[in-house]
Design a protein around this motif. Sequence first.
Motif, PDB file in Angstrom:
ATOM      1  N   ARG A   1      22.829  81.243  29.081  1.00 24.93           N
ATOM      2  CA  ARG A   1      22.807  82.667  29.429  1.00 24.93           C
ATOM      3  C   ARG A   1      21.374  83.058  29.786  1.00 24.93           C
ATOM      4  O   ARG A   1      20.411  82.458  29.326  1.00 24.93           O
ATOM      5  CB  ARG A   1      23.267  83.529  28.250  1.00 24.93           C
TER       6      ARG A   1
ATOM      7  N   VAL B   1      20.181  76.325  23.770  1.00 22.75           N
ATOM      8  CA  VAL B   1      21.565  76.780  23.855  1.00 22.75           C
ATOM      9  C   VAL B   1      22.354  76.144  22.717  1.00 22.75           C
ATOM     10  O   VAL B   1      22.352  74.920  22.567  1.00 22.75           O
ATOM     11  CB  VAL B   1      22.190  76.382  25.216  1.00 22.75           C
TER      12      VAL B   1
ATOM     13  N   GLU C   1      22.912  88.782  30.077  1.00 16.16           N
ATOM     14  CA  GLU C   1      22.974  89.716  28.956  1.00 16.16           C
ATOM     15  C   GLU C   1      21.835  90.707  29.150  1.00 16.16           C
ATOM     16  O   GLU C   1      20.666  90.359  29.017  1.00 16.16           O
ATOM     17  CB  GLU C   1      22.828  88.998  27.617  1.00 16.16           C
TER      18      GLU C   1
ATOM     19  N   GLY D   1      28.119  73.658  22.482  1.00 21.40           N
ATOM     20  CA  GLY D   1      29.423  74.188  22.850  1.00 21.40           C
ATOM     21  C   GLY D   1      29.399  75.527  23.546  1.00 21.40           C
ATOM     22  O   GLY D   1      30.461  76.102  23.825  1.00 21.40           O
ATOM     23  N   THR D   2      28.215  76.060  23.841  1.00 22.69           N
ATOM     24  CA  THR D   2      28.116  77.349  24.532  1.00 22.69           C
ATOM     25  C   THR D   2      27.441  77.160  25.886  1.00 22.69           C
ATOM     26  O   THR D   2      26.683  76.216  26.096  1.00 22.69           O
ATOM     27  CB  THR D   2      27.318  78.377  23.714  1.00 22.69           C
ATOM     28  N   ALA D   3      27.711  78.071  26.796  1.00 19.10           N
ATOM     29  CA  ALA D   3      27.140  78.010  28.133  1.00 19.10           C
ATOM     30  C   ALA D   3      25.780  78.714  28.159  1.00 19.10           C
ATOM     31  O   ALA D   3      25.538  79.656  27.398  1.00 19.10           O
ATOM     32  CB  ALA D   3      28.075  78.667  29.141  1.00 19.10           C
TER      33      ALA D   3
ATOM     34  N   HIS E   1      26.748  85.686  33.836  1.00 18.76           N
ATOM     35  CA  HIS E   1      25.882  84.843  33.011  1.00 18.76           C
ATOM     36  C   HIS E   1      24.696  85.614  32.447  1.00 18.76           C
ATOM     37  O   HIS E   1      23.767  85.014  31.903  1.00 18.76           O
ATOM     38  CB  HIS E   1      25.379  83.657  33.838  1.00 18.76           C
TER      39      HIS E   1
END
Length: 336
Positions: free
Chosen positions: A332, A325, A285, A328-330, A283
């Motif tokens: 991070r 966010v 970056e 549709g995205t998780a 999770h």
Amino acid sequence: MAAIDDAPIRLTQFAAGGGCACKVPAGQLEEVVADLIGVPHPDLIVGLDAGDDAAAVRIEGDRAILSTADFFTPVVDSPYDWGRIAAANALSDIYAMGGRPIMAINLLGWPADLVSADHVREVLRGGLAVGEQAGCPVVGGHSIAAPEPLYGMAVTGIADPARLMRNDAAEPGLPISLTKSLGVGVLGNRHKATGEVFPQAIDSMVTLNAAAAEAALAAGVRACTDVTGFGLLGHLWKMCRASGVGAVIDRSSVPVLEGTWESLAAGYVPGGSRRNLDGVRPHLEAGAEVTEDELVLLADAQTSGGLLVVGEVPGAPVIGHTVAVPPGTAPRITIR
């Protein structure tokens, strides 16, 4: 740092892990409790759903009861200091939700044939001292014979349900503050291996989060958690996931205890910290300039750590901010 030379018994040598680093890994724990949320109750305000610091149940219109329990193996060799640290750590769950502890009971496991009753007494005396400092009666408890020393508390608190600080209430576009420095896991691992004592780590762990919680409430903070066994990254990820927000962390702004970087470079890393990083890495970056040691430190398993606050707390460094966010995205966590 001076080595211990006056303690014939080193409590940390009786434990496979130390402090909150002995927690069951987050992913494994979540798998175990996934189907144990139970039937919704009309008075339950905060339950197991978001993995918050304590449970909250409404008992009157303007009052909620908070309940939590925390115990662990020795993180230091001094029984009195271990008792103080374990008590501060257990009380922290109440403070992290904006509550006030009103009662605690002891939880004790002890290898009676290996460690003297004097050590038990000192552990309990340390817990009592911190309870008195917090204005929280410590009354009785429960003990068992165990292969490793275990100590902690079950704590009851009260709070205004309209002002609860929660794990699932973070909003995008707000600063993230951290009220204690990282590094007690690394320094504790070195202490266990060498016997060196690190007063800066002990001072941090026995410091109550009461004042930080009061400051956060006064600032109108709605989202908060404390940083313990899953490390800064683990607890931040739980908050981001529960709230549906992302986070950006400025690693150079994260406060670190003296001696931590040197100990980390020398290889003193708790196994729990590496497990924390492995669990949260999918999770993250992290830019090419972020080193593995920096990631390990951000995942370092803390014992009685500080509050991780979405908002500004006077006197606490701002270490990053929350972000929206895309649909549709998780969530991070970006580390820069």
